[in-house]
Every structure is written in structure tokens, then in C-alpha cells.
Write an enzyme that holds these catalytic residues in place. Structure first.
Site, PDB file in Angstrom:
ATOM      1  CG  LEU A  46     -10.048   0.037  -1.836  1.00  0.00           C
ATOM      2  CD1 LEU A  46     -10.520  -0.597  -0.749  1.00  0.00           C
ATOM      3  CD2 LEU A  46      -9.961   1.467  -1.719  1.00  0.00           C
ATOM      4  CG  ASP A  47      -2.922   2.275  -0.746  1.00  0.00           C
ATOM      5  OD1 ASP A  47      -2.388   1.863  -2.027  1.00  0.00           O
ATOM      6  OD2 ASP A  47      -2.665   2.810  -0.511  1.00  0.00           O
ATOM      7  N   PRO A  48      -3.011  -2.108   0.521  1.00  0.00           N
ATOM      8  CG  PRO A  48      -1.288  -3.437   0.330  1.00  0.00           C
ATOM      9  CD  PRO A  48      -1.760  -2.341  -0.094  1.00  0.00           C
ATOM     10  CB  ALA A  50      -7.707   1.510   2.605  1.00  0.00           C
ATOM     11  NE  ARG A 180      -0.382   5.384  -0.629  1.00  0.00           N
ATOM     12  CZ  ARG A 180       0.463   5.285  -1.264  1.00  0.00           C
ATOM     13  NH1 ARG A 180       1.320   5.474  -1.075  1.00  0.00           N
ATOM     14  NH2 ARG A 180      -0.037   4.429  -2.487  1.00  0.00           N
TER      15      ARG A 180
END
Length: 315
Positions: A46-48, A50, A180
Site C-alpha cells: 500500500l502507498d504510504p 494509504a 491513483r
């Protein structure tokens, strides 16, 4: 001399509720440390920015993490309209500002475009690799490299709310879908630009939302174990989901103890009702103990593909 493994042998899956502002690897290492596990792996970063569901596989469960990486996901996303950033989220720099001016009909038409099977060009700010290096490393150096469009499937895309310049959507999608990128593309279709300001993963495969646990909760449980002289197995292990939940969608093939002996030694065996070209979940005896996954070989026999080491958990 063989290197001794560190940590205890513990097998299972933790449904971590990842906090914002941390990398998935940082979260993974914290969980591994809390459980004092000898081995751990996550099932898709997961992106930071998120938050939300990040299944962490411990011990033998890591052998099946790829199947969760390949599973469908569900996200709740809020986009800020009128601003486009270089990363398509709020961690990036604003590169364009435009007026927000579209009708509900235009929004509905744009959302419909993303439903179903489409092709998506991954963001430069992603972990996909080009010539052995993650795309985001090129992006940080200002280098853009060629990326091939990849097939994705958006099973559901539900409008939740539009409050001012903030649009919230619920998206159920296939593996490899970049929320995104959908947000950025949607902003361009609406003519105003957009970027993600909130992203929460609410589902991976069929795992229940209410079984998630945060790092703070794990930390509190470890502190409780220390204060009350309890073992980690007493306070943390009840949170673990069985490792076979990672392959619960596979057909079960139950074999006798006798056949299991052959399988566990890497030998194919003859079983009835074996599907062609499908991985199956192998269980043993009346207790239906999970031992791994297998597949029909060219001779029509059940051949083991990935088996677990059977052992007792440690305190």
C-alpha cells in the site's frame, strides 16, 4: 555451520490495518517483531498515504502470499478536484490548477468509462520495475521510462459523495489496478484534474473488515503480555487467521493419511475428481488438516506444488 533462524515458528495471517504515513515494509517489520516471527511477508504494498487492509503472512503462510497478491481488492478513495500533482496523490507537488466545472451527467459518463475491463498505463510513481529498478526511482530522478498498458477490471465503481471539490468513490477492482491512475485519468476526463487525498483499502479477497488489527493494538497486547507475564501465543496468536484462508477459493482435495505420506515426500498420487489445469487445496484425513496446494500433472495424478512444514507453534 548452518545459520540458526531467529524468532519463533508461528504460521498464520494477520489482517493489519495499516496507518497512513508509513511504508508497507515498515509495517511488515513491526508486525514480525511483535509476533517474534522467524519469517514474514506482505501481500502487495500500500502507498504510504494509504490506510487499511494489509494481510501479513507469518511462517509457512508466506508460501501462499502470491495468491493474495493476485486477489481482488476494494478501496474507498477521496479525490481533490481542480488540482493535479506529479504523483497523482497529495504526497506530490501540484503541477496544474484548474476550475472545477462539470455536471452530474458528465461525472456519471466519466465514471461509466472506468467500469469493466480496460487497459491502464501504470503511474511512474509505482513499484513496478523497469530494467530491474522500481519506476518510482526513475520518477524521483525526473526520468520517464516506457510503460505498457495492462488489462484491469473494475467490477464496481460506486459514487459515494461530492462535497465541494472532494469526490469520494468506492472501487472494487482486480489485481494491479492503480487507484491513483484512475483518479488522475478521471480528473482529466472531467477537465479539471484530480489527485488522491485519502485512500483506504477495505477488502482483500474475502477477508472480513472487522478482523483487522492496528499496530497500536498489537503494541498494547505485547505490553499486556509483559505486564501480566503472558506468552505471545496467549495474547497475539488468537488474532491469526489460518494460512489456508489465502487459498480458500481453491477446490479441496482430501486425501488419506497413506496418500499424504507420498505427497509430503514430493510424490504424485492418484485421486478422484481432480480438476484439470486448476490448483487445489490439499487436506488430510477426517480432521481435514491443510498441508498445501497441488495440481494435476501430465499423467493425471495429483502432484504437490507447495507444501507446508507441519510443526507445533512456539510460545
Amino acid at each position: 555451520m548452518a545459520r540458526r533462524s531467529r524468532g519463533r515458528f508461528i504460521d498464520g495471517i494477520v489482517l493489519l490495518d495499516k496507518d497512513t504515513g508509513m511504508s508497507s515494509n515498515f509495517a511488515l517489520q513491526r508486525v514480525k517483531r511483535f509476533f517474534n516471527a522467524n519469517k514474514a511477508g506482505h501481500t502487495g504494498a500500500l502507498d504510504p498515504l494509504a490506510t487499511g487492509m494489509l494481510p501479513i503472512c507469518l511462517g509457512e503462510a508466506t508460501k501462499f502470499s502470491q495468491h493474495l497478491l493476485d486477489a481482488d481488492k476494494r478501496y474507498l478513495v477521496t479525490a481533490k478536484l481542480g488540482q493535479r500533482t506529479d504523483t497523482s496523490d497529495s504526497d506530490g507537488e501540484i503541477v496544474q490548477t484548474r476550475e472545477v466545472n462539470f455536471t452530474q451527467e458528465q461525472l456519471d459518463t466519466a465514471l461509466e468509462y472506468f467500469r469493466g475491463e480496460t487497459m491502464q498505463v501504470p503511474s511512474m510513481y509505482s513499484a513496478l520495475k523497469y530494467q530491474g529498478q522500481p519506476l518510482y526511482k526513475y520518477a524521483r530522478e525526473g526520468i520517464e521510462v516506457p510503460r505498457e498498458a495492462r488489462p484491469i477490471n473494475v467490477f464496481e465503481l460506486n459514487f459515494i459523495s461530492l462535497e465541494g471539490d472532494e469526490l469520494t468513490l468506492d472501487i472494487h477492482c482486480s489485481k494491479g489496478t492503480y487507484i491513483r491512475t484512475i483518479t488522475d485519468d478521471l480528473g482529466e476526463m472531467l477537465g479539471c484534474g484530480a489527485h488522491v487525498i485519502m485512500l483506504r483499502r477495505t477488502q482483500v479477497a474475502g477477508y472480513p473488515y472487522d478482523k483487522m488489527v492496528s499496530l497500536k493494538q498489537l503494541e498494547e497486547l505485547v505490553a499486556k503480555a509483559d505486564a501480566e507475564s503472558l506468552t505471545l501465543s496467549e495474547v497475539l496468536d488468537p488474532l491469526l487467521l489460518p494460512m489456508d484462508t489465502a487459498v480458500s477459493g481453491f477446490k479441496e482435495i482430501n486425501v488419506s493419511d497413506e496418500l499424504a505420506t507420498y505427497l509430503m515426500n514430493g510424490n504424485p498420487v492418484q485421486v478422484a475428481n481432480l480438476p484439470v489445469d486448476e490448483l487445489v487445496r490439499i487436506t488430510i484425513g477426517d480432521a481435514r488438516q491443510f498441508v498445501g496446494i497441488g495440481q494435476m500433472n501430465d499423467d493425471g495424478l495429483l502432484a504437490p506444488k507447495r507444501l507446508i512444514v507441519l510443526r507445533e507453534p512456539q510460545d
